[in-house]
Write a protein that holds these residues in place. Structure first.
Motif, PDB file in Angstrom:
ATOM      1  N   SER A   1      46.649 -14.818 -38.420  1.00 41.72           N
ATOM      2  CA  SER A   1      46.042 -14.216 -37.236  1.00 41.72           C
ATOM      3  C   SER A   1      46.645 -12.844 -37.001  1.00 41.72           C
ATOM      4  O   SER A   1      47.587 -12.436 -37.675  1.00 41.72           O
ATOM      5  N   ASP A   2      46.090 -12.124 -36.025  1.00 46.12           N
ATOM      6  CA  ASP A   2      46.597 -10.794 -35.715  1.00 46.12           C
ATOM      7  C   ASP A   2      48.086 -10.817 -35.385  1.00 46.12           C
ATOM      8  O   ASP A   2      48.813  -9.894 -35.703  1.00 46.12           O
ATOM      9  N   GLU A   3      48.527 -11.883 -34.719  1.00 49.31           N
ATOM     10  CA  GLU A   3      49.890 -11.913 -34.222  1.00 49.31           C
ATOM     11  C   GLU A   3      50.927 -12.100 -35.320  1.00 49.31           C
ATOM     12  O   GLU A   3      52.042 -11.614 -35.216  1.00 49.31           O
ATOM     13  N   ASN A   4      50.582 -12.830 -36.378  1.00 49.04           N
ATOM     14  CA  ASN A   4      51.623 -13.159 -37.352  1.00 49.04           C
ATOM     15  C   ASN A   4      51.343 -12.729 -38.778  1.00 49.04           C
ATOM     16  O   ASN A   4      52.164 -12.970 -39.660  1.00 49.04           O
ATOM     17  N   ILE A   5      50.212 -12.086 -39.040  1.00 52.08           N
ATOM     18  CA  ILE A   5      49.852 -11.789 -40.422  1.00 52.08           C
ATOM     19  C   ILE A   5      50.846 -10.833 -41.085  1.00 52.08           C
ATOM     20  O   ILE A   5      51.085 -10.890 -42.282  1.00 52.08           O
ATOM     21  N   LEU A   6      51.476  -9.975 -40.282  1.00 51.45           N
ATOM     22  CA  LEU A   6      52.443  -9.028 -40.847  1.00 51.45           C
ATOM     23  C   LEU A   6      53.794  -9.675 -41.097  1.00 51.45           C
ATOM     24  O   LEU A   6      54.703  -9.026 -41.595  1.00 51.45           O
ATOM     25  N   HIS A   7      53.938 -10.979 -40.752  1.00 53.62           N
ATOM     26  CA  HIS A   7      55.190 -11.671 -41.035  1.00 53.62           C
ATOM     27  C   HIS A   7      55.391 -11.852 -42.530  1.00 53.62           C
ATOM     28  O   HIS A   7      56.506 -12.109 -42.970  1.00 53.62           O
TER      29      HIS A   7
ATOM     30  N   ALA B   1      55.695 -21.138 -46.410  1.00 55.18           N
ATOM     31  CA  ALA B   1      56.825 -21.281 -47.334  1.00 55.18           C
ATOM     32  C   ALA B   1      57.960 -20.338 -46.959  1.00 55.18           C
ATOM     33  O   ALA B   1      59.141 -20.706 -46.994  1.00 55.18           O
ATOM     34  N   GLU B   2      57.614 -19.110 -46.578  1.00 56.17           N
ATOM     35  CA  GLU B   2      58.645 -18.149 -46.163  1.00 56.17           C
ATOM     36  C   GLU B   2      59.358 -18.634 -44.909  1.00 56.17           C
ATOM     37  O   GLU B   2      60.578 -18.510 -44.782  1.00 56.17           O
ATOM     38  N   LYS B   3      58.591 -19.184 -43.961  1.00 47.50           N
ATOM     39  CA  LYS B   3      59.190 -19.639 -42.702  1.00 47.50           C
ATOM     40  C   LYS B   3      60.125 -20.816 -42.933  1.00 47.50           C
ATOM     41  O   LYS B   3      61.198 -20.902 -42.319  1.00 47.50           O
TER      42      LYS B   3
END
Length: 403
Positions: A37-43, A178-180
């Protein structure tokens, strides 16, 4: 005894409120899912890195207004001042990066020009009427089509663009999860899981047993730091032992090594090729990025922004000019500048500016030179004549002519 029971009950209720356990006896643990989503895609670090590389190139580009009749650039047009200071909350660089990143992630972006300021607007509803004219609405209010443009990363739909959020949704969600998992594991100093052993049978109707189990779960859940120590007194018949973490680092890393590379394809980049170029030749890497991704985006932006600012009948067009020399080493720039002067392509002032020096604006520094002797281009005939006059053959020829 009553105070202790009430306290244990309070702890158990807090655990349940946090959604950590469904049922203290044989319940399940809720796992949080991740969604693109917009909020987390750059994570996702790979997505962020590629977006930064692409948007930085475009943000660093020189924007000019070109008169297509004369072919000349207009560098002091009022529209350029708007782009340098688009509104009171964004700089020109921030605006450009926001427009590019929104375009790539969402697949479309809506620049809105008031006549004095330009904004990126969201929550825009679009539709085509019977005359195939596109109409725009924001919160039910219609926006004049001449004030807004719908810039689309075109796929197979004439009205909607496609971006990373849609194209790479499944891959992104897997990579981010997986990163989280790995990040959380090492941030907490390792995931601690425990197994509670009881000699007696677990009885859901045993209130004292339920309170004890809930209290233990609450204590264990409270371990959020590797340096935290919890002392949990247990009665006879109870034992807590370590349970091996189900998280396998090697499997997660193998997954990321495969699928993180796939994210680049949604930005039209082969990640392996790009990164290998970055290690050996920055200029080649930037040219690869420019030709594969940046140039088509700039072309689309030029088309739409030219129509937004100047209308369909104007000879003026907005142009983005990327200076690839920004990405080469200083020694390479020195060699390029030296050779350009020698081959009568660039003046000394041009080369000085390329290397970061101020122009001299002298008569000699603004001339074009040629050859190793650095003869001004307009003086080459005179220099050739002087050379012929100075030699023995030249003198003899002159004497014969006089005779």
């Amino acid at each position: 005894m009553g105070i202790r029971d009430r306290f244990s009950g309070f702890l158990a209720r807090q655990v349940e409120k946090r959604g950590l356990i469904e049922d203290s006896l044989g319940g399940s643990v809720r796992l949080n899912g991740w969604f693109a989503s917009d909020e987390n895609i750059l994570h996702s670090s790979d997505v962020y890195e590629l977006l930064q590389d692409i948007s930085n190139q475009i943000a660093l580009a020189q924007v000019v207004v070109e008169d297509q009749e004369t072919g000349k650039d207009i560098t002091n047009h009022n529209i350029l001042k708007v782009l340098r200071n688009p509104n009171n909350y964004l700089t020109g660089t921030e605006f450009m990066k926001l427009m590019v990143n929104t375009y790539l992630v969402e697949g479309e972006v809506y620049p809105f020009f008031t006549g004095k300021e330009i904004h990126i607007v969201s929550n825009v509803e679009t539709e085509l009427d019977n005359q195939l004219t596109e109409h725009f609405k924001i919160n039910g209010t219609e926006i004049p089509s001449k004030m807004i443009r719908h810039i689309k990363n075109i796929g197979l739909n004439h009205l909607e663009g496609v971006g990373v959020k849609l194209l790479g949704k499944d891959t992104l969600e897997g990579v981010m999860s997986a990163e989280k998992v790995l990040t959380d594991k090492y941030r907490k100093g390792g995931i601690l899981a425990f197994l509670l052993k009881l000699d007696a049978h677990i009885n859901p109707k045993n209130g004292a047993q339920s309170l004890l189990i809930n209290s233990i779960l609450d204590q264990l859940e409270g371990i959020d730091d590797s340096r935290t120590i919890k002392l949990i007194p247990l009665g006879k018949g109870y034992e807590i032992s370590d349970l091996k973490s189900p998280i396998d680092d090697s499997k997660n890393l193998s997954y990321l090594n495969v699928y993180k590379k796939d994210l680049g394809k949604f930005l039209n980049i082969d990640v392996d090729t790009y990164r290998s170029m970055l290690k050996t030749d920055l200029e080649k890497a930037m040219m690869y990025l420019y030709n594969k991704s940046v140039k088509p985006i700039m072309q689309n932006f030029e088309d739409h922004l030219s129509l937004l600012f100047f209308g369909p009948n104007s000879n003026l067009r907005l142009k983005f000019k990327v200076n690839i020399l920004d990405f080469v080493t200083y020694s390479t720039k020195t060699n390029i500048a030296y050779n350009l002067v020698r081959t009568m392509i660039t003046t000394p002032d041009d080369s000085r500016e390329m290397l970061g020096f101020d122009r001299l604006f002298t008569e000699e520094s603004m001339k074009l030179y040629i050859s190793k002797d650095l003869i001004a281009g307009e003086d080459i005939n005179k220099a050739t004549d002087d050379s012929l006059k100075g030699g023995d053959d030249g003198g003899q020829a002159k004497g014969d002519s006089d005779a």
